[in-house]
Design an enzyme around this catalytic site. Structure first.
Site, short mmCIF file in Angstrom:
data_model
loop_
_atom_site.label_atom_id
_atom_site.label_comp_id
_atom_site.label_asym_id
_atom_site.label_seq_id
_atom_site.Cartn_x
_atom_site.Cartn_y
_atom_site.Cartn_z
N GLY A 148 0.80 -1.22 0.00
CA GLY A 148 0.00 0.00 0.00
C GLY A 148 0.83 1.27 0.00
CB CYS B 183 -25.15 -10.67 -18.15
SG CYS B 183 -24.45 -10.53 -19.82
CB CYS C 245 -20.46 -9.59 -18.47
SG CYS C 245 -21.53 -10.84 -17.78
CB CYS D 87 -23.66 -14.72 -20.43
SG CYS D 87 -23.14 -13.85 -18.97
CB CYS E 179 -19.75 -11.98 -21.27
SG CYS E 179 -21.50 -11.80 -21.61
#
Lengths: 285, 262
Positions: free
Chosen positions: A29, A237, A262, A240, A268
């Protein structure tokens, strides 16, 4: 092979970047300054991510590049071509086959494994920047762990919108120490930041590299009475039928029709070829 | 507060000095400040009173001397030599600093509620409802309407900004408040209300305060004791009424006689 050195950058530059990456991994970080080079693309197109990828790639690697989840947008295609030309490596669109994935603003839906590296393109690495414009001051705040200001931003969100309205680049605390900007990924992806793969963040213009080692604890900041929520559009979606993937909204005409698909194109396509069907499957290609 | 602590000075300043190259900022200043006491520092522009205040508050590091503060946990500590992390912690818990210009002490692009809540969040408050309640409470204490809580300070008048700055500083219930010309730049009626408010808060919370000003009326109203500075040196000190009514040093006499009578 081309006349370029492997992966465009010269060996000394790659050494310098690798040192920054190693330091970043040692202090999860923490933003490590590095001498960012001019790349043959404009700032904002992934110069930081490209440099980190270049320093990470080996001739045996398979590279995947995604832009907002998609493999076929300009940014993804041109970076993939760039490394095909300068490093002569194999590229792929399949998440599972890639060993290095450079991403702009998404984490793939498919879980990554310990043999993979995820490289993020970062526009502004400093999470405190918009509240405290002085770099000297933000560095001091990081070193003394003075992160109250980050909550002031979330407070402002709630007081103005009734909920934490920050939906991307949602600040996280890494390993109980540094507050980090996870790059502008949707906050839907925040819980995935604790993962098996190594995650590297490169900011070219701002000249910073930071990193998350595998399985690092990453906590999204929130209030006790307004807990963090990994939100997404409340739809499935339309291609899909996936219920738990992050969706893009596509306007279809000017009569109010729209579809949700997606944002991860590889995910997808895999589902569609496996026989899953959404509301509009077959109608729109 | 512990009774035995009341007898101990809250702040002890010893031989504090700051030079800007060959020029003197302030030189060999020593005094004690007791809990609940308000100390005024007066002098003309360039007399070193702001330098002294900034040295005590840790904004400027002094060249010599000690600033001993009686902390709740560890007793008497020299704030000049303490680690920066501790000093900054002190600055957002037990200390407060009210700037002359409210813009220096406020975040202008953050709402009034956020400005007040910042210190609370900096010391670990993580409950939005509580923070908001406290912010509302403090707005009413400094006579700002509760429905202005989501407005930015830029939409406030000068007097309101100054009151907001005071609320933002006092929300963590500090024990020592540094004030640099708190009424500077405000018109007299707004000044009067602000002074009234400050006097009320100082009495209500038993605050200790150090007020730097060139306005003798301000110290007459607020300060228990007075220090008069000239060219970086303290030329006279004592009880406020005593110094103002019977000035001994030539410069203090000049200062007192320079006040315009209406």
């Amino acid at each position: 092979m081309s006349d370029y050195n492997f992966a465009y950058l010269d060996e000394q530059t790659k050494r310098m970047i690798r040192r920054a990456i190693l330091k970043g991994l040692a202090i999860p970080g923490y933003q490590v300054p590095f001498a960012s080079r001019e790349m043959p693309m404009p700032y904002g197109w992934g110069t930081g991510g490209v440099q980190v990828s270049a320093a990470t790639l080996t001739p045996e690697d398979t590279l995947k590049v995604i832009d907002q989840g998609a493999d076929d947008t300009t940014n993804a295609v041109s970076i993939r071509k760039f490394f095909e030309n300068t490093a002569g490596i194999v590229t792929t669109e399949e998440t599972t086959k890639a060993s290095v994935i450079q991403t702009r603003h998404r984490i793939p839906e498919t879980d990554l494994n310990e043999d993979q590296i995820l490289v993020y393109q970062v526009p502004i690495p400093e999470p405190l920047r918009f509240l405290e414009p002085r770099e000297t001051e933000t560095r001091k705040m990081h070193s003394l762990q003075e992160y109250g200001l980050m909550h002031v931003k979330l407070y402002e969100d709630i007081s103005q919108h009734g909920a934490i309205a920050t939906s991307y680049a949602y600040p996280v605390k890494v390993a109980g120490r540094y507050v980090m900007d996870p790059s502008p990924i949707p906050k839907f992806d925040n819980p995935k930041l604790t993962m098996a793969a190594i995650q590297l963040f490169g900011a070219g213009r701002e000249q910073r590299i930071y990193a998350l080692p595998p399985y690092t604890e990453v906590v999204s900041l929130d209030f006790d009475d307004y807990p963090f929520e990994a939100s997404k559009a409340a739809h499935t979606c339309d291609l899909c039928g996936a219920e738990h993937s992050y969706l893009d909204e596509v306007i279809l005409d000017d009569e109010g029709n729209r579809m949700f698909v997606c944002s991860d194109t590889d995910f997808c396509a895999k589902r569609q070829s496996a026989g899953h069907k959404g509301r509009l499957a077959g109608e729109v290609a | 507060m512990d009774e035995t602590l009341m007898d101990q000075p809250l702040l002890q300043v010893r031989d504090l000095a700051k030079n800007y190259g060959a020029r003197i900022g302030c030189a060999s200043v020593s005094f004690d400040l007791f809990p609940g006491e308000v100390m005024g520092i007066v002098g003309e522009s360039g007399s070193g009173k702001s330098t002294l205040l900034n040295c005590m508050a840790g904004h400027v590091s002094p060249d010599a001397g000690k600033v001993l503060f009686s902390t709740r946990a560890d007793g008497l500590v020299d704030t000049v030599t303490m680690a920066e992390a501790e000093r900054r912690m002190l600055a957002r818990t037990d200390w407060a600093f009210v700037h002359q210009h409210a813009r220096d002490g406020l975040r202008m692009n953050v709402s009034a509620g956020g400005n007040i809540g910042e210190r609370l969040m900096a010391v670990g408050a993580r409950h939005y409802g509580d923070i908001r309640d406290q912010a509302t409470d403090w707005l009413s204490r400094v006579e700002i309407q509760g429905n202005r809580i989501d407005d930015r300070p830029s939409a406030f008048s000068g007097g309101m900004q100054q009151r907001l700055q005071i609320a933002r500083n006092l929300v963590t219930q500090p024990r020592l408040v540094f004030m640099d010309e708190p009424t500077g730049g405000l018109d007299v009626s707004v000044q009067a209300r602000l002074l009234d408010l400050l006097r009320g808060l100082v009495r209500e919370f038993g605050l200790s305060a150090i007020i730097v000003t060139h306005d003798l009326a301000v110290v007459r109203l607020l300060a228990d004791r007075l220090m008069v500075m000239k060219d970086g040196h303290v030329v006279e000190s004592g009880l406020t009424d005593q110094v103002l009514d019977d000035p001994q040093h030539a410069y203090t006499q000049l200062l007192v006689s320079s006040v315009l009578q209406v």
